[in-house]
Motif scaffolding. Sequence first.
Motif, PDB file in Angstrom:
ATOM      1  N   CYS A  68      -5.253   0.421   6.260  1.00  0.00           N
ATOM      2  CA  CYS A  68      -5.708  -0.141   5.051  1.00  0.00           C
ATOM      3  C   CYS A  68      -7.182  -0.833   5.577  1.00  0.00           C
ATOM      4  CB  CYS A  68      -5.181  -1.349   4.665  1.00  0.00           C
ATOM      5  SG  CYS A  68      -4.331  -0.771   2.912  1.00  0.00           S
ATOM      6  N   HIS A 116      -6.590   1.739  -0.880  1.00  0.00           N
ATOM      7  CA  HIS A 116      -6.569   2.293   0.393  1.00  0.00           C
ATOM      8  C   HIS A 116      -7.615   3.552   0.161  1.00  0.00           C
ATOM      9  CE1 HIS A 116      -4.540   3.193   4.311  1.00  0.00           C
ATOM     10  NE2 HIS A 116      -5.167   4.365   4.131  1.00  0.00           N
ATOM     11  N   CYS A 153       0.919  -1.309   0.101  1.00  0.00           N
ATOM     12  CA  CYS A 153      -0.167   0.239  -0.092  1.00  0.00           C
ATOM     13  C   CYS A 153       0.760   1.355   0.113  1.00  0.00           C
ATOM     14  CB  CYS A 153      -0.850   0.018   1.133  1.00  0.00           C
ATOM     15  SG  CYS A 153      -1.889   1.430   1.250  1.00  0.00           S
TER      16      CYS A 153
HETATM   17 ZN   LIG Z   1      -3.498   0.789   2.617  1.00  0.00          ZN
END
Ligand SMILES: [Zn+2]
Length: 278
Positions: free
Chosen positions: A81, A131, A39
Amino acid sequence: MDVERFPVGEITTISGGTRDEIKLNRPWQVQIRVDPENCPFALGVLKEEEIIKLYRGGEWLLIENIFTPRGFHQMLVPKECWVAEKLWDLGGIEEITLALGIIEGVVRKNDHDLINVGVHSGYLAGQNIPHLHYHIFDPAGENISIFKNEQLPLRHVREVAETDSRIIFRHNGVTVVAGGHRAGQCYLFIDGHFDNIRFGEAVHRLLALYADKFRSVQGLPPDFGVGLVFKEGNFCYGTIVPVLNNWCVTEYLALMGAGVICLPWSHEKTAAHLRSGL
Ligand SMILES: [Zn+2]
Protein backbone atom coordinates in the motif's frame (compact mmCIF):
# COMPACT_ATOMS: atom_id res chain seq x y z
CA MET A 1 -16.33 30.92 -28.42
CA ASP A 2 -14.61 27.65 -29.34
CA VAL A 3 -16.72 24.75 -30.54
CA GLU A 4 -15.24 21.28 -30.90
CA ARG A 5 -16.68 17.98 -32.05
CA PHE A 6 -14.27 15.45 -30.76
CA PRO A 7 -12.98 13.00 -31.68
CA VAL A 8 -15.42 12.06 -34.42
CA GLY A 9 -18.43 14.27 -34.07
CA GLU A 10 -20.31 12.36 -31.38
CA ILE A 11 -19.99 14.78 -28.48
CA THR A 12 -19.59 18.54 -28.76
CA THR A 13 -17.73 20.76 -26.33
CA ILE A 14 -17.87 24.54 -26.20
CA SER A 15 -15.71 26.97 -24.26
CA GLY A 16 -14.94 30.65 -24.06
CA GLY A 17 -17.48 33.47 -23.99
CA THR A 18 -17.24 35.76 -21.00
CA ARG A 19 -15.67 33.18 -18.68
CA ASP A 20 -12.30 31.72 -19.51
CA GLU A 21 -10.30 32.04 -16.29
CA ILE A 22 -8.60 29.04 -14.72
CA LYS A 23 -10.02 28.37 -11.26
CA LEU A 24 -7.98 26.62 -8.57
CA ASN A 25 -10.45 26.77 -5.69
CA ARG A 26 -11.45 23.14 -4.93
CA PRO A 27 -12.97 23.02 -1.43
CA TRP A 28 -14.68 19.76 -2.46
CA GLN A 29 -11.42 17.82 -2.92
CA VAL A 30 -10.00 15.67 -0.11
CA GLN A 31 -6.77 13.72 0.10
CA ILE A 32 -7.27 9.99 -0.30
CA ARG A 33 -7.19 7.96 2.94
CA VAL A 34 -4.85 5.01 2.63
CA ASP A 35 -5.89 2.10 4.82
CA PRO A 36 -3.49 -0.89 4.68
CA GLU A 37 -5.41 -2.67 7.47
CA ASN A 38 -8.49 -3.06 5.28
CA CYS A 39 -6.86 -3.29 1.86
CA PRO A 40 -8.37 -5.84 -0.59
CA PHE A 41 -5.01 -6.02 -2.38
CA ALA A 42 -3.02 -7.00 0.70
CA LEU A 43 -1.03 -10.19 0.12
CA GLY A 44 -2.89 -12.19 2.74
CA VAL A 45 -6.26 -11.13 1.33
CA LEU A 46 -5.60 -11.85 -2.36
CA LYS A 47 -6.41 -15.45 -3.22
CA GLU A 48 -3.71 -17.53 -4.85
CA GLU A 49 -5.84 -18.15 -7.93
CA GLU A 50 -6.19 -14.40 -8.48
CA ILE A 51 -2.45 -13.90 -8.93
CA ILE A 52 -1.33 -14.35 -12.54
CA LYS A 53 2.30 -13.26 -12.42
CA LEU A 54 4.86 -11.50 -10.21
CA TYR A 55 7.32 -8.84 -11.39
CA ARG A 56 10.53 -7.33 -9.99
CA GLY A 57 10.98 -9.89 -7.28
CA GLY A 58 7.30 -9.86 -6.32
CA GLU A 59 7.07 -6.08 -5.85
CA TRP A 60 4.36 -5.88 -8.54
CA LEU A 61 1.54 -8.36 -9.13
CA LEU A 62 -0.59 -8.98 -12.18
CA ILE A 63 -3.96 -10.21 -10.93
CA GLU A 64 -7.29 -11.36 -12.33
CA ASN A 65 -10.23 -9.09 -11.59
CA ILE A 66 -12.72 -11.69 -10.38
CA PHE A 67 -15.47 -9.11 -9.80
CA THR A 68 -15.65 -7.70 -13.32
CA PRO A 69 -18.59 -7.85 -15.73
CA ARG A 70 -16.06 -7.66 -18.58
CA GLY A 71 -14.75 -10.72 -20.35
CA PHE A 72 -11.09 -9.77 -20.04
CA HIS A 73 -10.03 -7.68 -17.06
CA GLN A 74 -6.68 -7.88 -15.32
CA MET A 75 -5.10 -5.51 -12.82
CA LEU A 76 -1.56 -4.54 -12.04
CA VAL A 77 -0.86 -3.60 -8.43
CA PRO A 78 2.23 -2.96 -6.32
CA LYS A 79 2.65 -5.37 -3.42
CA GLU A 80 2.63 -2.60 -0.82
CA CYS A 81 0.00 0.00 0.00
CA TRP A 82 1.52 3.34 -0.97
CA VAL A 83 1.12 6.56 1.02
CA ALA A 84 -1.03 9.31 -0.53
CA GLU A 85 2.01 11.40 -1.47
CA LYS A 86 3.32 8.51 -3.57
CA LEU A 87 -0.04 7.92 -5.27
CA TRP A 88 -0.38 11.34 -6.86
CA ASP A 89 2.57 10.79 -9.21
CA LEU A 90 2.01 7.03 -9.57
CA GLY A 91 5.17 6.30 -7.62
CA GLY A 92 7.50 8.41 -9.75
CA ILE A 93 9.30 7.76 -12.98
CA GLU A 94 10.76 4.36 -12.12
CA GLU A 95 7.42 2.82 -11.11
CA ILE A 96 5.53 4.44 -14.01
CA THR A 97 7.92 3.11 -16.67
CA LEU A 98 8.01 -0.35 -15.06
CA ALA A 99 4.19 -0.55 -14.93
CA LEU A 100 3.87 0.62 -18.54
CA GLY A 101 6.39 -1.98 -19.68
CA ILE A 102 4.45 -4.77 -17.97
CA ILE A 103 1.18 -3.46 -19.42
CA GLU A 104 2.62 -3.40 -22.93
CA GLY A 105 3.51 -7.08 -22.53
CA VAL A 106 0.00 -7.94 -21.28
CA VAL A 107 -1.56 -6.17 -24.27
CA ARG A 108 0.70 -8.08 -26.68
CA LYS A 109 0.00 -11.41 -25.03
CA ASN A 110 -3.79 -11.05 -25.10
CA ASP A 111 -5.31 -10.90 -28.55
CA HIS A 112 -8.15 -8.37 -28.29
CA ASP A 113 -9.44 -5.94 -30.87
CA LEU A 114 -9.50 -3.16 -28.32
CA ILE A 115 -7.81 -2.84 -24.93
CA ASN A 116 -8.21 0.01 -22.47
CA VAL A 117 -5.78 0.73 -19.68
CA GLY A 118 -6.83 2.98 -16.82
CA VAL A 119 -5.28 4.14 -13.59
CA HIS A 120 -6.63 6.79 -11.26
CA SER A 121 -5.40 8.87 -8.38
CA GLY A 122 -7.92 10.27 -5.92
CA TYR A 123 -11.59 9.73 -5.12
CA LEU A 124 -12.80 12.32 -7.62
CA ALA A 125 -11.05 10.44 -10.41
CA GLY A 126 -12.89 7.25 -9.48
CA GLN A 127 -10.33 5.66 -7.17
CA ASN A 128 -12.52 3.86 -4.66
CA ILE A 129 -9.78 1.55 -3.40
CA PRO A 130 -6.81 3.58 -2.17
CA HIS A 131 -4.25 0.94 -3.21
CA LEU A 132 -2.75 1.86 -6.60
CA HIS A 133 -4.17 -0.34 -9.35
CA TYR A 134 -3.96 -0.28 -13.12
CA HIS A 135 -6.94 -1.76 -14.97
CA ILE A 136 -6.18 -3.59 -18.24
CA PHE A 137 -9.37 -4.71 -19.96
CA ASP A 138 -11.35 -5.24 -23.10
CA PRO A 139 -13.99 -2.47 -22.84
CA ALA A 140 -16.48 -4.27 -25.05
CA GLY A 141 -16.23 -7.94 -24.18
CA GLU A 142 -18.30 -10.72 -25.62
CA ASN A 143 -21.38 -9.77 -27.61
CA ILE A 144 -21.14 -6.08 -26.75
CA SER A 145 -20.29 -3.50 -29.35
CA ILE A 146 -19.31 -0.11 -28.00
CA PHE A 147 -19.17 1.62 -31.35
CA LYS A 148 -21.98 3.28 -33.21
CA ASN A 149 -19.54 3.49 -36.06
CA GLU A 150 -17.23 0.49 -36.40
CA GLN A 151 -14.81 2.63 -38.37
CA LEU A 152 -14.22 4.92 -35.42
CA PRO A 153 -10.82 6.25 -36.37
CA LEU A 154 -9.01 5.80 -33.09
CA ARG A 155 -5.70 6.18 -34.84
CA HIS A 156 -6.75 9.55 -36.26
CA VAL A 157 -7.39 11.31 -32.97
CA ARG A 158 -4.01 12.96 -33.26
CA GLU A 159 -4.89 14.56 -36.59
CA VAL A 160 -7.90 16.20 -34.98
CA ALA A 161 -6.35 17.11 -31.64
CA GLU A 162 -2.87 18.38 -32.38
CA THR A 163 -2.68 22.09 -33.15
CA ASP A 164 0.18 24.47 -32.35
CA SER A 165 -1.80 26.47 -29.79
CA ARG A 166 -2.60 23.31 -27.82
CA ILE A 167 0.82 21.67 -27.66
CA ILE A 168 2.19 21.70 -24.11
CA PHE A 169 5.53 19.99 -24.70
CA ARG A 170 7.30 17.40 -26.77
CA HIS A 171 9.55 14.84 -25.10
CA ASN A 172 11.59 12.31 -27.11
CA GLY A 173 8.89 11.70 -29.70
CA VAL A 174 5.97 12.00 -27.25
CA THR A 175 3.69 14.99 -27.88
CA VAL A 176 1.39 16.28 -25.14
CA VAL A 177 -1.62 18.28 -26.33
CA ALA A 178 -4.49 19.88 -24.39
CA GLY A 179 -7.88 18.60 -25.52
CA GLY A 180 -10.85 16.37 -24.85
CA HIS A 181 -14.05 16.59 -22.85
CA ARG A 182 -12.81 18.11 -19.60
CA ALA A 183 -11.00 21.30 -18.69
CA GLY A 184 -7.29 20.61 -18.19
CA GLN A 185 -7.41 17.28 -20.05
CA CYS A 186 -4.45 16.31 -22.23
CA TYR A 187 -3.72 13.78 -24.94
CA LEU A 188 -0.39 12.01 -25.32
CA PHE A 189 0.74 10.80 -28.73
CA ILE A 190 3.92 8.94 -29.56
CA ASP A 191 5.87 8.80 -32.82
CA GLY A 192 6.38 5.20 -33.88
CA HIS A 193 5.77 2.26 -31.59
CA PHE A 194 4.83 2.49 -27.93
CA ASP A 195 7.88 2.88 -25.75
CA ASN A 196 7.31 2.57 -22.01
CA ILE A 197 10.42 4.60 -21.11
CA ARG A 198 9.81 7.63 -23.30
CA PHE A 199 6.06 7.55 -22.68
CA GLY A 200 6.50 7.09 -18.94
CA GLU A 201 8.89 10.03 -18.78
CA ALA A 202 6.33 12.24 -20.51
CA VAL A 203 3.56 11.09 -18.13
CA HIS A 204 5.77 11.82 -15.16
CA ARG A 205 6.62 15.26 -16.51
CA LEU A 206 2.97 16.09 -17.16
CA LEU A 207 1.88 14.94 -13.69
CA ALA A 208 4.54 17.19 -12.15
CA LEU A 209 3.23 20.10 -14.23
CA TYR A 210 -0.35 19.38 -13.11
CA ALA A 211 0.71 19.21 -9.48
CA ASP A 212 2.46 22.56 -9.80
CA LYS A 213 0.20 24.57 -12.10
CA PHE A 214 -3.14 23.07 -11.07
CA ARG A 215 -2.43 22.80 -7.34
CA SER A 216 -5.55 23.97 -5.53
CA VAL A 217 -5.61 27.01 -3.27
CA GLN A 218 -6.29 24.41 -0.55
CA GLY A 219 -2.88 22.90 -1.34
CA LEU A 220 -3.71 19.64 -3.16
CA PRO A 221 -2.50 18.44 -6.56
CA PRO A 222 -5.50 17.48 -8.72
CA ASP A 223 -7.03 14.02 -8.68
CA PHE A 224 -6.59 12.50 -12.13
CA GLY A 225 -7.02 9.45 -14.30
CA VAL A 226 -4.68 8.16 -16.99
CA GLY A 227 -6.16 6.22 -19.90
CA LEU A 228 -4.46 4.34 -22.75
CA VAL A 229 -6.10 2.92 -25.87
CA PHE A 230 -4.67 -0.02 -27.80
CA LYS A 231 -6.35 -1.13 -31.05
CA GLU A 232 -5.34 -4.55 -32.42
CA GLY A 233 -2.30 -4.47 -30.17
CA ASN A 234 -1.14 -1.05 -31.40
CA PHE A 235 -1.07 2.00 -29.18
CA CYS A 236 -3.47 4.73 -30.34
CA TYR A 237 -3.27 7.47 -27.74
CA GLY A 238 -3.13 8.21 -24.05
CA THR A 239 -5.07 10.78 -22.10
CA ILE A 240 -4.77 12.31 -18.66
CA VAL A 241 -7.92 13.74 -17.14
CA PRO A 242 -7.46 15.93 -14.06
CA VAL A 243 -10.55 16.76 -12.02
CA LEU A 244 -10.54 20.55 -11.86
CA ASN A 245 -14.27 21.22 -11.86
CA ASN A 246 -17.45 19.28 -11.25
CA TRP A 247 -19.72 18.05 -13.97
CA CYS A 248 -23.38 18.99 -13.78
CA VAL A 249 -26.42 17.47 -15.43
CA THR A 250 -25.86 19.33 -18.69
CA GLU A 251 -22.67 17.30 -19.28
CA TYR A 252 -24.66 14.10 -18.85
CA LEU A 253 -27.25 15.41 -21.31
CA ALA A 254 -24.36 15.86 -23.74
CA LEU A 255 -23.32 12.23 -23.23
CA MET A 256 -26.92 11.25 -23.95
CA GLY A 257 -26.75 13.10 -27.25
CA ALA A 258 -29.06 15.89 -26.11
CA GLY A 259 -26.68 18.74 -25.36
CA VAL A 260 -23.10 20.00 -25.35
CA ILE A 261 -20.31 19.91 -22.79
CA CYS A 262 -19.43 23.44 -21.67
CA LEU A 263 -15.82 23.74 -20.48
CA PRO A 264 -15.09 26.30 -17.75
CA TRP A 265 -12.04 27.39 -19.77
CA SER A 266 -10.61 26.55 -23.16
CA HIS A 267 -7.94 24.00 -24.04
CA GLU A 268 -5.82 26.85 -25.41
CA LYS A 269 -5.95 28.40 -21.96
CA THR A 270 -4.86 25.10 -20.37
CA ALA A 271 -1.97 24.78 -22.85
CA ALA A 272 -0.73 28.32 -22.23
CA HIS A 273 -1.05 27.87 -18.46
CA LEU A 274 0.90 24.60 -18.39
CA ARG A 275 3.57 25.90 -20.82
CA SER A 276 4.19 28.77 -18.40
CA GLY A 277 5.40 26.19 -15.87
CA LEU A 278 8.06 24.67 -18.12
ZN1 LIG B 1 -3.15 -1.81 -0.17
